[in-house]
Design an enzyme around this catalytic site. Structure first.
Site, PDB file in Angstrom:
ATOM      1  CB  CYS A   1      41.861  35.276 -20.249  1.00  0.00           C
ATOM      2  SG  CYS A   1      43.105  35.941 -19.135  1.00  0.00           S
TER       3      CYS A   1
ATOM      4  CG  HIS B   1      38.850  30.454 -20.681  1.00  0.00           C
ATOM      5  ND1 HIS B   1      38.357  29.201 -20.382  1.00  0.00           N
ATOM      6  CD2 HIS B   1      40.187  30.388 -20.464  1.00  0.00           C
ATOM      7  CE1 HIS B   1      39.359  28.430 -19.975  1.00  0.00           C
ATOM      8  NE2 HIS B   1      40.471  29.117 -20.020  1.00  0.00           N
TER       9      HIS B   1
ATOM     10  NE  ARG C   1      44.399  27.189 -14.916  1.00  0.00           N
ATOM     11  CZ  ARG C   1      44.761  26.224 -15.763  1.00  0.00           C
ATOM     12  NH1 ARG C   1      44.197  25.037 -15.698  1.00  0.00           N
ATOM     13  NH2 ARG C   1      45.688  26.430 -16.663  1.00  0.00           N
TER      14      ARG C   1
ATOM     15  CB  CYS D   1      45.972  30.698 -17.507  1.00  0.00           C
ATOM     16  SG  CYS D   1      44.526  29.621 -17.302  1.00  0.00           S
TER      17      CYS D   1
END
Lengths: 274, 210
Positions: A182, A186, A231, A235
């Protein structure tokens, strides 16, 4: 803040671009994107509210072998109490001795309160053409009942603390053929993939708040109301990880971590996004 | 606006010195028990086919990167670079430059390796997701530094050509815990695809250098 991010992306792009023609083209496309964002973020024309209405009917509909509605379902604040429940999810539930997110809890209530076989509900967890999703509609309805309230996930129970710590580890855990986590996308402010801006979710603050305060959302590109479960599923698809099991513990752990980063965010859902 | 500029300046600086992308996370992570994390991973990904599950078992390098959130101390960084450099297989014919036109396709292709892709999908490098390359393409990401004029700026030097091949084959052979995929070492891209990308960067005729 969103504007500041876009502006910083423009500024960054401008500094990085050698030729002024590129700068102009870049600037123009950023402006177009911003105009589009403003255009779609009109609650009066947000089709996500249709999901809220469908969700209300589902919440009140008597179903399952016990022929009862979900109105007796305890989402953490007491049976049937919806106002503010979503703002405090995921959370620890004594009756299951587990930390559950909204979708796990709804499935549990369907099974245990209504006596509903959730196989079909799970098969329709994400809507598609001609395929409605009870889960998306119910999440839209329940989450909407926390509008105007602030994200405030409880972290006092040891299992809630474990979830937050595991969620953080998962956020930074690299894997798949491209070594992505992730955090690959991010963990820094003002970055983009192609032209898509990326929120920095690695630290508490505005970007995490703006992101998490806007889920569930109506995705214009997909023509559907989407939940955080979707979501994260998408991802992980882009991360080149295996298919994550719907409503499973690693996804809940990540959600606890993200909600923790977003603590204090005002909820306004369903939002509308690209 | 001051803040905005600060953010942009920071991002720019980070891009230039090519730190791992989340170098801003400076506090030592309070780590969850790895066995517990593995149990969660199992709960969520345990039903995937075995070959898919193997892909998310961290190797020695990723174990270190994960533990330090990619901000590895120099001792660990040296060990990673040494280990990853040993994985790089250079072309037997000694030629690093392929066809830049093919490289451009690889740079634009973001398919492959996703659970939504067919298993026989040829993977792309998806370079534009993170890097600027040719100036006429305005849809580029900014997670990595701009590669515009890459070859020209390096005077098309042969040692730079080899270094670029190494970087694409295994980014961590150059920079420990780089966010960039290890395209060759993880068998995402073929040797020919990597050569074509090197040509996209270094061929004087490539639009990257125009």
């Amino acid at each position: 803040m969103k504007q500041a991010v876009i502006r910083s992306a423009i500024a960054l792009a401008m500094m990085m671009c050698a030729s002024s023609t590129v700068v102009r083209a870049q600037d123009a496309s950023e402006k177009e994107i911003e105009r589009y964002r403003e255009m779609i973020s009109d609650p009066m024309s947000n089709p996500g509210y249709l999901a809220v209405d469908r969700g209300e009917l589902l919440w009140k509909e008597k179903r399952g072998t016990k022929d009862v509605s979900l109105e007796g379902c305890d989402l953490g604040l007491g049976a049937g109490k919806l106002e503010g429940a979503y703002a405090k999810l995921p959370r620890y539930f004594k009756d299951t001795d587990k930390v559950m997110d909204l979708e796990q809890r709804l499935l549990w209530c369907m099974t245990n309160l209504q006596g509903l076989d959730t196989k079909d509900v799970i098969a329709r967890r994400f809507s598609g053409p001609g395929k409605a999703s009870d889960m998306e509609d119910l999440v839209a309805y329940v989450a909407n009942k926390s509008n105007g309230m602030k994200i405030d996930v409880p972290l006092s129970h040891p299992k809630e603390q474990e979830m937050a710590a595991v969620g953080e580890a998962l956020f930074f855990r690299r894997g798949g053929v491209n070594d992505f986590s992730c955090s690959t996308c991010h963990a820094e402010e003002g970055k983009r993939i192609r032209l898509q801006g990326l929120p920095d979710l690695s630290k508490p603050g505005k970007q995490a708040q703006e992101t998490m305060g806007g889920w569930p959302t109506y995705r214009v590109s997909q023509g559907a109301l989407r939940t955080m479960q979707h979501r994260l599923w998408d991802c992980y698809r882009q991360q080149r990880w295996p298919v994550p099991e719907y409503a499973s513990d690693a996804l809940t752990a990540l959600t606890v971590f993200l909600q923790k980063q977003a603590a204090g965010a005002e909820i306004n859902v369903p939002s509308i996004k690209r | 606006m001051t803040n905005t500029m600060k953010i942009a300046a920071l991002a720019l600086a980070a891009g230039f010195i090519a730190l791992p992308f989340n170098a801003s996370a400076q506090t030592a992570p309070k780590s969850a028990d790895p066995a517990i994390v593995d149990a969660y991973v199992k709960a969520t990904f345990g039903k995937a086919p075995p070959e898919w599950q193997e892909r998310i078992v961290p190797d020695e390098t990723l174990k270190t990167c994960n533990a330090f959130h990619n901000n590895v101390p120099s001792k660990e960084a040296d060990a990673i670079v040494k280990r990853e450099l040993a994985k790089v297989v250079y072309p037997a014919d000694g030629k690093f430059l392929g066809d830049w036109k093919e490289g451009r396709k690889v740079a634009n292709n973001g398919r492959g390796g996703q659970f939504s892709d067919k298993p026989d999908t040829v993977s792309g490098g998806n370079c534009y997701a993170c890097h600027q390359l040719e100036k006429s393409e305005v849809s580029f990401g900014t997670l990595g530094p701009s590669l515009t004029n890459y070859g020209k700026d390096r005077k098309f030097a042969p040692d730079e050509v080899k270094a670029a091949f190494t970087k694409i084959y295994d980014s961590q052979a150059v920079f420990a815990c780089s966010s960039m995929p290890r395209f060759g070492a993880n068998k995402v891209l073929s040797e020919q695809q990597i050569k074509d990308l090197v040509a996209l960067l270094f061929d004087p005729e490539s639009p990257v250098n125009k």
